[in-house]
Scaffold this active site. Structure first.
Site, PDB file in Angstrom:
ATOM      1  N   GLU A 173       2.516  64.973 -52.550  1.00  0.00           N
ATOM      2  CA  GLU A 173       3.405  64.388 -51.535  1.00  0.00           C
ATOM      3  C   GLU A 173       3.041  64.898 -50.133  1.00  0.00           C
ATOM      4  OE1 GLU A 173       8.138  63.757 -50.371  1.00  0.00           O
ATOM      5  OE2 GLU A 173       7.584  65.170 -51.965  1.00  0.00           O
ATOM      6  N   LYS A 210       3.102  60.384 -53.714  1.00  0.00           N
ATOM      7  CA  LYS A 210       4.398  60.056 -53.119  1.00  0.00           C
ATOM      8  C   LYS A 210       4.201  60.048 -51.615  1.00  0.00           C
ATOM      9  CE  LYS A 210       9.285  61.402 -52.954  1.00  0.00           C
ATOM     10  NZ  LYS A 210      10.366  62.199 -53.547  1.00  0.00           N
TER      11      LYS A 210
END
Length: 296
Positions: A173, A210
Site C-alpha cells: 500500500e 492497494k
C-alpha cells in the site's frame, strides 16, 4: 484453507473491509462513532474492538459481498462471539482474514514517509499463519514524485518478498495523499515504478496492491492484468463514500478496500436495526462500485 482463501481473493466478487485502525487512528474512529472519552489506551482498544465486533457480527457483514477484512494486531488477539477473530471471520462469515503488519510511519523525507522498522515481523507472521490469516497489509505515504516515492516502492517490495516467503500474500500500500498538489504526477511515477518491480518478481510470487484512486481513469489497468498481481484494491483515502464509490466505478478491475468510507455514518447511539440498515446500504453501494469488469 489457503487454496480456498486464494480462490476467493483472486476470483470472487466483493471488496475488502478495512477495520485496521491502529493506535494513531483509533481515537478519530471512535469519535466518528460517537464516543468521546476513555480512561486509557486499554479502554480505548476495548471500545474499538466492541465497535468492530458490532460490525463483524452484523447480518449485513457477510462473505457474499466482502472478500476479506484487514485486522489490527490487537484485534487478531481478541475474540468475536467467543471465537478467535480470524477463525470467526473465515469459518462463520466466509471472509478472508488479513493482518496489518506495519508499525507506522517515519518522518517525511524527500516527499514521502517510509514504514518504521518491524523487528518482530517474523514472530507476527508466524502467529498469523497459525491463526489462519491469508495475507498482510502495510502502508506508506507519498506526497510528491521523486526519490522518496522510489524509496517507498523499493521498501514495499522488499518487505513484501519477505512476507511472501513466510507463507502469506502481502498487500503493498504505497498511498498517495489525495491532497497532494502533484497527485497526478506522483501517480504516473508510481505506476511506472510498480510495473518495473512487478516485472522483476519470480514467476511463483504474487502480491496484491492497494492504491489511491487515480486522477487518470484506468491508469492501473495493466497492473490489474499483471500475472504477478493477485488483486488490485482502492483505498478511500479521505474521500467521502459517495465520491470514493463514484471514482472507483470508473476503474476497471479494481475493487474497494475502504475504511472510513465503509463506516461513515455508523454510531454507537443507533439501534441494532438502524445500525444494520446503514451498514447494509454502505456495503451494497461499495459492492456495486467494485463490480466494474476488467475489460474496458
Amino acid at each position: 484453507m489457503f487454496e480456498q482463501q486464494l480462490h476467493k481473493m483472486r476470483d470472487a466478487e466483493g471488496f475488502i473491509a478495512a477495520l485496521d485502525q491502529s493506535g494513531g487512528s483509533t481515537p478519530k474512529a471512535l469519535r466518528l462513532y460517537g464516543l468521546e472519552s476513555w480512561a486509557d489506551d486499554e479502554e480505548m482498544f476495548d471500545k474499538v474492538h466492541e465497535m468492530r465486533t458490532r460490525i463483524m457480527m452484523s447480518p449485513s457483514f457477510d462473505g457474499k459481498r466482502i472478500l476479506g477484512t484487514i485486522l489490527f494486531q490487537d484485534t487478531l488477539a481478541r475474540q468475536v462471539d467467543g471465537r478467535p477473530t480470524a477463525d470467526y471471520l473465515w469459518n462463520v462469515k466466509g471472509i478472508v482474514p488479513i493482518l496489518k503488519v506495519d508499525k507506522g510511519l517515519l518522518d517525511m523525507e524527500a516527499g514521502a514517509r517510509l514504514m518504521r522498522p518491524m523487528p518482530d515481523l517474523d514472530a507476527v507472521l508466524a502467529a498469523a499463519l497459525e491463526q489462519g490469516v491469508f495475507g498482510t497489509k502495510m502502508r506508506s505515504v507519498i506526497l510528491e514524485p521523486g526519490g522518496g516515492l522510489a524509496a517507498v516502492v523499493e521498501q514495499q517490495f522488499d518487505v513484501g518478498e519477505h512476507i511472501f516467503r513466510a507463507g502469506l500474500v502481502p498487500i503493498l500500500e504505497p498511498e498517495i495523499d489525495i491532497h497532494s498538489p502533484l497527485k497526478a504526477e506522483a501517480e504516473e511515477q508510481l505506476h511506472d515504478a510498480l510495473l518495473s518491480h512487478l516485472d522483476q518478481l519470480p514467476d511463483d510470487h504474487w502480491v496484491m496492491l492497494k492504491l489511491t484512486l487515480p486522477e487518470t481513469d484506468d491508469l492501473y489497468l495493466d497492473l490489474v492484468r499483471h500475472p504477478r498481481v493477485l488483486r488490485v484494491f482502492a483505498l478511500s483515502g479521505g474521500y467521502t463514500r459517495a465520491e470514493a464509490n463514484e471514482r472507483l466505478a470508473r476503474q476497471h478491475g479494481i475493487v474497494a478496500s475502504f475504511s472510513r468510507a465503509l463506516t461513515e455514518g455508523l454510531s454507537v447511539h443507533q439501534s441494532a436495526q438502524e445500525f444494520d440498515a446503514l451498514l447494509d446500504e454502505s456495503i451494497r453501494s461499495i459492492f456495486d462500485a467494485s463490480r466494474s469488469p476488467m475489460e474496458v
